[in-house]
Scaffold this motif. Structure first.
Motif, PDB file in Angstrom:
ATOM      1  N   VAL A  90       2.540  -1.365  -7.273  1.00 33.20           N
ATOM      2  CA  VAL A  90       1.527  -1.835  -5.959  1.00 33.20           C
ATOM      3  C   VAL A  90       1.709  -3.198  -5.869  1.00 33.20           C
ATOM      4  N   ASN A  94       2.452   6.858  -7.182  1.00 28.81           N
ATOM      5  CA  ASN A  94       1.122   6.855  -7.836  1.00 28.81           C
ATOM      6  C   ASN A  94       0.802   6.364  -8.256  1.00 28.81           C
ATOM      7  N   GLY A  95       1.214   4.373  -7.843  1.00 28.84           N
ATOM      8  CA  GLY A  95      -0.106   4.224  -8.397  1.00 28.84           C
ATOM      9  C   GLY A  95       0.479   2.605  -9.582  1.00 28.84           C
ATOM     10  N   HIS A 138      10.514   7.473  -7.381  1.00 29.55           N
ATOM     11  CA  HIS A 138       9.466   7.509  -8.200  1.00 29.55           C
ATOM     12  C   HIS A 138       9.902   8.739  -9.390  1.00 29.55           C
ATOM     13  N   SER A 181       0.770  -1.102  -0.083  1.00 28.66           N
ATOM     14  CA  SER A 181       0.297  -0.012  -0.255  1.00 28.66           C
ATOM     15  C   SER A 181       0.454   1.528   0.249  1.00 28.66           C
ATOM     16  N   ARG A 182       2.306   0.972   0.817  1.00 32.09           N
ATOM     17  CA  ARG A 182       2.532   2.762   0.816  1.00 32.09           C
ATOM     18  C   ARG A 182       4.113   2.319  -0.596  1.00 32.09           C
ATOM     19  N   CYS A 183       3.915   1.297  -1.109  1.00 33.15           N
ATOM     20  CA  CYS A 183       4.578   1.426  -2.480  1.00 33.15           C
ATOM     21  C   CYS A 183       4.032   2.019  -3.159  1.00 33.15           C
ATOM     22  N   GLY A 184       2.393   1.599  -3.495  1.00 29.66           N
ATOM     23  CA  GLY A 184       1.276   2.525  -4.146  1.00 29.66           C
ATOM     24  C   GLY A 184       1.215   4.026  -3.764  1.00 29.66           C
ATOM     25  N   ARG A 185       0.971   4.389  -2.368  1.00 28.15           N
ATOM     26  CA  ARG A 185       1.198   6.230  -2.483  1.00 28.15           C
ATOM     27  C   ARG A 185       2.097   6.367  -3.029  1.00 28.15           C
ATOM     28  N   GLU A 186       3.524   5.567  -3.146  1.00 33.64           N
ATOM     29  CA  GLU A 186       4.511   6.644  -3.207  1.00 33.64           C
ATOM     30  C   GLU A 186       4.909   6.733  -4.789  1.00 33.64           C
TER      31      GLU A 186
END
Length: 434
Positions: free
Chosen positions: A170, A166-167, A196, A159-164
């Motif tokens: 994931v 921008n999707g 990113h 979840s954190r990787c997805g946020r960092e």
């Protein structure tokens, strides 16, 4: 734009026209004398590593991308816990300077998952943990893995990787990343780096709908392309290759995109370096038939410089969108990082505490990347994961591994009666037969 493509035939600007030999030394160019910009001299080693990686994973003729910045940052974080030759080999590749990558265009985060399960054979040193947490270029988050929280931890990290990113990424980690490599090599730690980038072109670019791209198979097909004609573009060429760079708006031009276009089939229509139009839709393509795949490891970018003659540059380059990933372990060994992966020679004594019968070593390094290149700019992400295991050193001398990966025979033996209870053979595992 469509879904991400994994390798294969996805559009990639670097495949347009390729030749067997590339020499970027003494490039001729033309530019107004107000800049006379020089290119970095260390481009070459990154292309050599790209060539090595694509060779190892069978992706020589497919889309592929890796992130040196993410890889080096993760390796440097690991190097803080090393000593001796293990440290020297890592730093020789990455350099001693720690990288301050964060900016308005780049987001970076690091984390370390440490095995906190009962009966673990090693633990992290407090001083190493504090350095990971407080180093201004790391600020790593430390997680402790227990018998109960594995699924929760995987979900939290993803979840954190997805946020960092921008999707874009994931699924950075899976349950298997935190499992024992074998009964004799239990899981110790997992170090992850997330990077990113999102950059907007400094000068506005246009979308070109009628651009024709010729693939390695010689097939010519229409694709969407990015059209550039800014005075901020820089151009280089010689008899075998053309190149350009374009700046991004963010961070006062700190970031630039570079494109390298082998001339292909010995035909360089830009050899005069005067009024040029790279890949223009209205220009008849000189490339016919199948392309010859270039050896990327032969790229030599030392001495790239920008001469002074005035010119006007137009660039059209296909939009591209793809993801890639690979195990980088063997490539790193070929580039000199060897002891860190050796169960006996690895020296992570400054990072972990373990008994004389055990040793922490780097089991594997893997990376996944995503890039979206279009008329607005570029967005790209990388995740690099390092898995550390504990090697049992109590068994000296010969090490034997036995894999039952072909038909075999078996017996269940009664030691008291000296009689087998069962004797059999297995040709097809997990098959019920009457």
């Amino acid at each position: 734009m469509g879904k991400y493509e994994e390798g294969g035939s996805a559009i990639n600007s670097s495949v347009n026209s390729v030749s067997a030999s590339l020499d970027l030394n003494n490039l001729l160019s033309a530019r107004t004398p107000r800049r006379n910009k020089k290119a970095p001299e260390d481009f070459t080693k990154y292309f050599q590593m790209l060539g090595e990686m694509t060779e190892l994973c069978g992706r020589k003729s497919s889309n592929f991308m890796y992130s040196p910045a993410s890889l080096y940052s993760a390796l440097q974080a690991a190097a803080y816990g090393t000593d001796g030759k293990t440290y020297e080999e890592i730093i020789k590749l990455t350099g001693k300077k720690t990288y301050d990558l964060k900016s308005e265009a780049v987001n970076v985060c690091n984390f370390l998952v440490v095995n906190g399960k009962e009966g673990r054979q090693a633990k992290i040193r407090e001083e190493y943990e504090q350095r990971l947490k407080t180093d201004q270029n790391l600020y790593a988050t430390i997680y402790e893995l227990t018998d109960e929280n594995c699924d929760q931890l995987v979900n939290e990290i993803n979840s954190r990787c997805g946020r960092e990113t921008n999707g874009q990424i994931v699924e950075a980690v899976q349950d298997e990343d935190f499992q024992d490599a074998s009964p004799l090599d239990p899981f110790m730690a997992f170090l992850g780096n997330v990077l990113h980038f999102k950059g907007t072109w400094k000068e506005r670019c246009r979308l070109e709908k009628y651009f024709y791209f010729t693939g390695l198979d010689g097939e010519r097909r229409r694709v969407d392309a990015v059209e550039m004609d800014s005075d901020e573009l820089h151009y280089y060429c010689n008899e075998t290759v053309e190149a350009f760079s374009a700046p991004y708006l963010e961070a006062n031009g700190r970031y630039t995109f570079w494109g390298f276009l082998p001339s292909g089939n010995g035909n360089n229509r830009m050899s005069q370096c005067q009024s040029v139009h790279i890949g223009a839709a209205e220009v008849e393509s000189p490339y016919t038939g199948k392309m010859e795949l270039c050896d990327i490891s032969r790229l030599d970018l030392t001495g790239l410089s920008e001469p002074e003659e005035k010119y006007k540059l137009y660039v059209e380059i296909p939009k591209f969108l793809f993801r890639s990933g690979m195990d980088m372990t063997e490539a790193l060994k070929k580039f000199g990082v060897k002891d860190a992966f050796d169960r006996q020679k690895a020296d992570f004594s400054k990072g972990y505490i373990f008994s004389k019968d055990n040793n922490v070593y780097l089991n594997s390094v893997h990376q996944q990347t995503v890039i979206d290149f279009n008329e607005k700019g570029t967005e790209a992400s990388a995740f690099t994961g390092l898995t550390f295991d504990v090697a049992c050193m109590c068994i000296r001398g010969l090490e034997i591994r036995l894999d039952f990966d072909r038909p075999f025979y078996f017996m269940i033996w009664d030691e008291i009666e000296k009689l087998p209870l069962f004797v059999g053979q297995v040709f097809e595992p997990a098959r019920m037969e009457g």
